[in-house]
Design a protein around this motif. Structure first.
Motif, mmCIF file in Angstrom:
data_model
loop_
_atom_site.group_PDB
_atom_site.id
_atom_site.type_symbol
_atom_site.label_atom_id
_atom_site.label_comp_id
_atom_site.label_asym_id
_atom_site.label_seq_id
_atom_site.Cartn_x
_atom_site.Cartn_y
_atom_site.Cartn_z
ATOM 1 N N PHE A 42 48.018 -14.614 80.876
ATOM 2 C CA PHE A 42 47.778 -14.844 82.288
ATOM 3 C C PHE A 42 46.337 -14.503 82.613
ATOM 4 O O PHE A 42 45.703 -13.720 81.905
ATOM 5 C CB PHE A 42 48.726 -14.026 83.171
ATOM 6 N N LEU A 43 45.817 -15.122 83.663
ATOM 7 C CA LEU A 43 44.477 -14.815 84.108
ATOM 8 C C LEU A 43 44.395 -15.014 85.610
ATOM 9 O O LEU A 43 45.007 -15.929 86.168
ATOM 10 C CB LEU A 43 43.434 -15.673 83.386
ATOM 11 N N TYR A 44 43.663 -14.108 86.258
ATOM 12 C CA TYR A 44 43.436 -14.225 87.691
ATOM 13 C C TYR A 44 42.361 -15.268 87.921
ATOM 14 O O TYR A 44 41.351 -15.309 87.206
ATOM 15 C CB TYR A 44 42.984 -12.882 88.264
ATOM 16 N N THR A 45 42.576 -16.114 88.918
ATOM 17 C CA THR A 45 41.586 -17.139 89.248
ATOM 18 C C THR A 45 41.601 -17.376 90.756
ATOM 19 O O THR A 45 42.659 -17.326 91.382
ATOM 20 C CB THR A 45 41.846 -18.443 88.486
ATOM 21 N N LEU A 50 40.774 -23.261 91.151
ATOM 22 C CA LEU A 50 41.995 -24.050 90.965
ATOM 23 C C LEU A 50 41.757 -25.524 91.271
ATOM 24 O O LEU A 50 42.486 -26.383 90.794
ATOM 25 C CB LEU A 50 43.122 -23.532 91.865
ATOM 26 N N THR A 51 40.737 -25.797 92.065
ATOM 27 C CA THR A 51 40.458 -27.182 92.447
ATOM 28 C C THR A 51 39.404 -27.827 91.558
ATOM 29 O O THR A 51 38.892 -28.886 91.898
ATOM 30 C CB THR A 51 40.002 -27.244 93.917
ATOM 31 N N PRO A 56 44.105 -29.447 87.395
ATOM 32 C CA PRO A 56 45.517 -29.673 87.759
ATOM 33 C C PRO A 56 46.176 -30.722 86.866
ATOM 34 O O PRO A 56 45.569 -31.712 86.498
ATOM 35 C CB PRO A 56 45.472 -30.169 89.202
ATOM 36 N N ILE A 57 47.429 -30.469 86.540
ATOM 37 C CA ILE A 57 48.231 -31.443 85.805
ATOM 38 C C ILE A 57 49.069 -32.151 86.841
ATOM 39 O O ILE A 57 49.885 -31.538 87.522
ATOM 40 C CB ILE A 57 49.128 -30.770 84.756
ATOM 41 N N LEU A 146 43.947 -25.381 81.520
ATOM 42 C CA LEU A 146 42.614 -24.784 81.532
ATOM 43 C C LEU A 146 41.603 -25.722 80.880
ATOM 44 O O LEU A 146 41.959 -26.541 80.023
ATOM 45 C CB LEU A 146 42.629 -23.455 80.776
ATOM 46 N N HIS A 147 40.353 -25.573 81.271
ATOM 47 C CA HIS A 147 39.278 -26.306 80.624
ATOM 48 C C HIS A 147 39.250 -25.884 79.161
ATOM 49 O O HIS A 147 39.556 -24.746 78.817
ATOM 50 C CB HIS A 147 37.943 -25.977 81.310
ATOM 51 N N ARG A 148 38.898 -26.779 78.272
ATOM 52 C CA ARG A 148 39.019 -26.492 76.838
ATOM 53 C C ARG A 148 38.201 -25.285 76.403
ATOM 54 O O ARG A 148 38.615 -24.529 75.534
ATOM 55 C CB ARG A 148 38.664 -27.717 76.007
#
Length: 182
Positions: A42-45, A50-51, A56-57, A146-148
């Protein structure tokens, strides 16, 4: 909840927490967490991250439905399965009638033994039933990838934690450093 970095998938779900912590990327305080389904990672963001365009999937598009041929094929398969099931049920009913006759004779013998021993019978309805609670397969939270580069950083962090745990386990078996002077 040890996660191996090789088993980690790049599917995270948005959740809210009660206490704010710093964002993984920009260090601003946030209560939004991206966590894997089994909370292996998990990670706080913050809301701003998020945008990001690639994160987003989107849910699968429901506009294209099955064709008429597909529907006819499914219906015919279903009808053939039901016909086979019905014929099997008829065969089983014949077998069950024979079994019931056999069981009835056995039950009469058991009742006679019970009467002889004057023991009260235990009711069959008192057996505990197993509740079948269905758990939701997919959560209702928004889904993200997440971004790669960030995902690789997360995998590296997990790999480093695993190596640290393994090093501690190995070091327990090694002798300690001498603390006295020669």
């Amino acid at each position: 909840m040890a996660a191996t970095s090789s088993n980690l998938q790049n599917v995270y779900y948005e959740r809210k927490t009660g206490t704010p912590k710093s964002c993984y990327i920009c260090r601003k305080p946030t209560t939004t967490v991206l966590a894997t389904l089994k909370i292996e990672d998990f990670l706080y963001t913050c809301e701003g991250h998020l945008t990001d365009p690639a994160s987003p999937i989107s849910p699968p598009a429901a506009t294209s439905g099955p064709s008429a041929d597909d529907i006819k094929k499914v219906i015919s398969d279903y009808q053939s399965r039901e016909a086979r099931k019905f014929s099997k049920i008829e065969e089983k009913d014949k077998d069950k009638d024979q079994e019931k006759k056999d069981e009835k004779g056995e039950i009469d013998k058991i009742k006679e033994k019970d009467k002889d021993q004057d023991k009260p019978k235990s009711p069959e309805a008192s057996t505990p039933s197993i509740p079948t609670a269905s758990t939701p397969v997919s959560p209702t939270h928004r889904k993200f990838a997440l971004h790669r580069h960030i995902f690789e950083m997360r995998k590296n962090d997990i790999r480093k934690r695993e190596q640290g745990i393994k090093a501690k386990e190995v070091s327990k078996g090694l002798p300690q450093v001498p603390r006295t002077a020669f």
